[in-house]
Design a protein around this motif. Structure first.
Motif, PDB file in Angstrom:
ATOM      1  N   THR A 202     -10.830  15.133  -9.884  1.00 44.88           N
ATOM      2  CA  THR A 202      -9.824  15.962 -10.558  1.00 44.88           C
ATOM      3  C   THR A 202      -8.466  15.264 -10.588  1.00 44.88           C
ATOM      4  O   THR A 202      -7.525  15.771 -11.192  1.00 44.88           O
ATOM      5  CB  THR A 202      -9.655  17.334  -9.869  1.00 44.88           C
ATOM      6  N   SER A 460     -10.939  21.731 -12.917  1.00 39.93           N
ATOM      7  CA  SER A 460     -10.679  22.753 -11.903  1.00 39.93           C
ATOM      8  C   SER A 460      -9.254  23.230 -12.087  1.00 39.93           C
ATOM      9  O   SER A 460      -8.475  22.634 -12.830  1.00 39.93           O
ATOM     10  CB  SER A 460     -10.858  22.192 -10.488  1.00 39.93           C
ATOM     11  N   SER A 461      -8.879  24.282 -11.378  1.00 35.31           N
ATOM     12  CA  SER A 461      -7.499  24.757 -11.453  1.00 35.31           C
ATOM     13  C   SER A 461      -6.542  23.710 -10.885  1.00 35.31           C
ATOM     14  O   SER A 461      -5.416  23.563 -11.360  1.00 35.31           O
ATOM     15  CB  SER A 461      -7.349  26.083 -10.689  1.00 35.31           C
ATOM     16  N   GLN A 462      -6.992  22.971  -9.870  1.00 34.49           N
ATOM     17  CA  GLN A 462      -6.151  21.912  -9.317  1.00 34.49           C
ATOM     18  C   GLN A 462      -5.927  20.817 -10.350  1.00 34.49           C
ATOM     19  O   GLN A 462      -4.820  20.298 -10.503  1.00 34.49           O
ATOM     20  CB  GLN A 462      -6.788  21.318  -8.064  1.00 34.49           C
ATOM     21  N   VAL A 464      -5.904  21.181 -13.597  1.00 38.42           N
ATOM     22  CA  VAL A 464      -4.997  21.710 -14.615  1.00 38.42           C
ATOM     23  C   VAL A 464      -3.549  21.556 -14.165  1.00 38.42           C
ATOM     24  O   VAL A 464      -2.683  21.093 -14.924  1.00 38.42           O
ATOM     25  CB  VAL A 464      -5.318  23.187 -14.913  1.00 38.42           C
ATOM     26  N   THR A 465      -3.260  21.936 -12.918  1.00 34.34           N
ATOM     27  CA  THR A 465      -1.895  21.822 -12.400  1.00 34.34           C
ATOM     28  C   THR A 465      -1.436  20.373 -12.387  1.00 34.34           C
ATOM     29  O   THR A 465      -0.312  20.048 -12.806  1.00 34.34           O
ATOM     30  CB  THR A 465      -1.825  22.402 -10.980  1.00 34.34           C
ATOM     31  N   GLU A 504     -12.688  28.493 -20.879  1.00 28.11           N
ATOM     32  CA  GLU A 504     -11.537  28.102 -20.062  1.00 28.11           C
ATOM     33  C   GLU A 504     -11.168  26.635 -20.325  1.00 28.11           C
ATOM     34  O   GLU A 504      -9.990  26.300 -20.464  1.00 28.11           O
ATOM     35  CB  GLU A 504     -11.845  28.306 -18.586  1.00 28.11           C
ATOM     36  N   HIS A 508      -7.672  25.222 -22.125  1.00 28.62           N
ATOM     37  CA  HIS A 508      -6.727  24.282 -21.544  1.00 28.62           C
ATOM     38  C   HIS A 508      -6.365  23.193 -22.540  1.00 28.62           C
ATOM     39  O   HIS A 508      -5.190  22.795 -22.633  1.00 28.62           O
ATOM     40  CB  HIS A 508      -7.257  23.647 -20.257  1.00 28.62           C
TER      41      HIS A 508
END
Length: 688
Positions: A202, A460-462, A464-465, A504, A508
């Motif tokens: 990621t 993952s959300s990580q 994305v950040t 999702e 993004h």
């Protein structure tokens, strides 16, 4: 880099006071990540550190990493079995010297180690650069990094001064207050801890591999400092560069207006500061704006400057300008406005000035801009309102001894010159945010650049950040360069492993498109280069088929839009999730953004048994013939308005460049140039 040229010449103070920190640093691996607990930042790096092999981070094969590798590698070459990073089993590491800004994996660093070292430390001494006058005035000292992969934390004499996450973009740390303490003989110790995961998919990493040996399209990883480091004295209240949000918009070729949004940094709340702008061309002063006060509620000020010349100013222009912008060329001038293009890379000089509340000038910056307009409609990419065929190289910026770091500033200029020598008018900078000096030279030499981010491989959300932050910083860093003509946040669905079904992931990519357009509405966004487009301005496709098959594909739009590498060019609708999918816009330009990738059959020049290309030519003559068939085939159908040939140079085992890794010609550049110019001429003929 050995040459001590200022690393950001696109934003330079005339009274520049700076000092390069490139060169020898102390260096130590910290495989058990004990440095902070043991106070290395407080006491200095120890001469050695003992390692408990049981506590080192080692790899085991995972279904995700293996399937991602196999899917991306495709049929490029057979993958190496058990190709896993493993600890070297060392029971101790000794402090040694490293040459910054070269990563520890490469020969030029003086370390040249492979394997798993996820935490490592740098240390050296620094001095306060300020003169007595600058200290009295309250000027600050900034510690500046071009790029550090991936997470960095910095201390001076044991005091934490700042950090940054993101391996491909610049950051600055104010270290002035650390100099308030007396150092030994004026020397102060700066200590940097870097973390760079060997396995985390990621983490945006581009072509840096998570395996022990580079294979397929993946290369040896690069960890740590890989762009220039320097100290610089700056005014306390000062003009911010593009990374700070200053935007110079020069796309109004009809009106000849430059629109600027200038960010003033560290302005005391409520104080009245003002900004002025002066414009010149070839040493001829054109005009200047009135001083404009910062709004009471904002640290940004908007300015507008007229870049049009009157007849008297035109008469003053010297041969240095007229040789690149002849007055009788309607491609170089429009209504007394000098236009920027690869053929006529004319740049205006801008001098920005900041005034304090008493009207005293406290900061001055010189930069440049090119006036040019990009548009994308009627199935064409247009530069300055004319259809313009983009003949681009895929350029990954890699060198044999220095990896992603250019061995000298001249290396970046040389790569552009080598590209132009073969007739190419630009490049798609691939999976890398290149050193700012590259864009500096692209502006001056006339070279189109597609800006691209180094991708991750797992969603993952990580992720994305992480990605959102770094992409935002990458766009801002390069937004003011006229040479940059398109943005590509994502390549071939990397990190987006299930766009066919996952809303999702689709959303993004849509968010990246819209976020980029908010930052910069003047350039097209190539949302997901190659296939599975979700939301973008261009229809791009990748096709490594040989000449006849590629020609057949490009004869019709249906052929172009047919699946590539078993992926649809546009994602289908998902009615059950109320997701509309995406389709080709007939007005959108179609560009083949990867093709070619041809190597020459191994012979006396072969460098390794793992060398490969997508297809193989028998000899240089055969390679030239294949290139001509492909390039002509792409354009003859009349649907494609640009291409990106893979690639400029060989890289490790991927030996499909038109130049070797040492920048030697595999083919007569003049013969390639003749083909490329013929294709551009054919495209231009089809527009009439």
């Amino acid at each position: 880099m050995a040459n001590q040229q200022y690393p950001r010449p696109d934003w330079q103070r005339p009274s520049l006071n700076w000092h390069s920190l490139n060169g020898p640093w102390s260096f130590l691996f910290d495989d058990n990540d004990v440095g902070q607990a043991q106070g290395w930042h407080l006491n200095g790096l120890p001469s050695e550190v003992f390692v408990d092999p049981a506590l080192t981070n080692t790899a085991s094969p995972t279904q995700d990493s293996e399937s991602i590798t196999a899917k991306i590698a495709g049929d490029t070459q057979a993958l190496i079995k058990g190709n896993l990073f493993k600890s070297d089993g060392a029971v101790r590491h000794q402090k040694r010297e490293i040459q910054v800004p070269y990563v520890w994996q490469c020969p030029a660093s003086g370390v040249e180690e492979k394997g798993v070292h996820e935490v490592f430390w740098y240390e050296r001494s620094i001095r306060d650069l300020r003169t007595s006058e600058q200290k009295e005035r309250g000027d600050r000292v900034s510690l500046r990094f071009g790029a550090v992969d991936y997470e960095a934390r910095a201390w001076v004499d044991g005091s934490f001064v700042g950090g940054h996450r993101g391996g491909h973009v610049p950051f600055s740390i104010d270290v002035t207050d650390a100099f308030a303490k007396e150092g030994r003989g004026g020397e102060h110790r700066v200590t940097i801890r870097v973390y760079d995961s060997a396995y985390d998919l990621t983490q945006p990493r581009g072509k840096q591999y998570w395996g022990a040996q580079p294979e397929s399209i993946f290369y040896t990883p690069s960890g740590g400092i890989w762009q220039s480091v320097w100290l610089e004295v700056v005014p306390r209240v000062r003009l911010g560069d593009s990374s700070d949000g200053t935007v110079l918009r020069g796309d109004d070729i009809e009106g000849g207006k430059l629109k600027a949004s200038i960010h003033v940094l560290e302005r005391p709340a409520g104080w009245k500061y003002a900004v002025g702008l002066e414009v010149s061309l070839g040493g001829v002063r054109l005009n200047s704006t009135e001083k404009v006060d910062l709004p009471r509620e904002s640290d940004f000020v908007s300015l507008e400057a007229d870049l049009r010349l009157d007849s008297a100013q035109i008469e003053q222009l010297g041969q240095d300008i007229l040789s690149t912008a002849p007055l009788n060329s309607d491609r170089a001038w429009l209504n007394n406005v000098a236009l920027w293009s690869p053929e006529h890379p004319t740049l205006y000089t801008l001098t920005l000035s900041l005034y304090d509340p008493s009207g005293i000038k406290i900061d001055t910056v010189e930069t440049t801009t090119g006036l040019r307009k990009i548009s994308w409609n009627d199935s064409a990419f247009r530069l300055n309102n004319r259809p313009y065929f983009q003949a681009l190289f895929l350029d990954q910026g890699y060198w044999p001894r220095t990896f992603m770091t250019p061995p000298s500033p001249d290396s970046l200029k040389t790569d552009i010159q080598l590209s132009k020598k073969m007739g190419f008018n630009g490049c798609r900078k691939h999976q890398k945010v290149e050193d700012p000096l590259f864009h500096y030279w692209a502006d001056r030499l006339g070279f189109l650049v597609w800006g691209e981010m180094a991708n991750a491989y797992s969603f993952s959300s990580q992720y994305v950040t992480r990605f959102d932050q770094e992409w935002h910083e990458a766009v801002l860093r390069d937004i003011n360069h006229p040479s940059v003509v398109a943005w590509t946040p994502v390549n071939e669905s990397w990190a987006y492993t299930d766009l066919a079904h996952d809303v999702e992931q689709r959303n993004h990519i849509r968010s990246l498109y819209h976020a980029t357009k908010v930052l910069d509405p003047t350039r097209p966004v190539n949302d997901n280069c190659g296939w599975e487009h979700v939301k973008g301005d261009l229809t791009t496709f990748h096709d490594y088929s040989d000449g006849d098959k590629l020609t057949e594909t490009c004869k019709t739009v249906d052929g172009i839009l047919a699946p590539k590498a078993e992926r649809p060019v546009f994602v289908a609708a998902l009615p059950e999730h109320r997701d509309p999918g995406a389709t080709h816009d007939p007005e959108a330009p179609i560009i083949c953004t990867e093709f070619g990738g041809i190597n020459i059959a191994q012979g006396e020049a072969a460098t390794g048994d793992r060398d490969w290309g997508y297809t193989t030519a028998s000899d240089p003559k055969d390679l030239l013939k294949r290139i001509e068939t492909m390039m002509r085939g792409i354009v003859e159908g009349g649907h494609v308005c640009g291409f990106v040939y893979t690639q400029l140079t060989d890289i490790e085992q991927e030996v499909n460049g038109l130049y070797t890794l040492e920048r030697e010609e595999k083919l007569d550049a003049a013969e390639v140039r003749k083909i490329v110019e013929g294709v551009i001429e054919r495209y231009d003929g089809l527009q009439k």
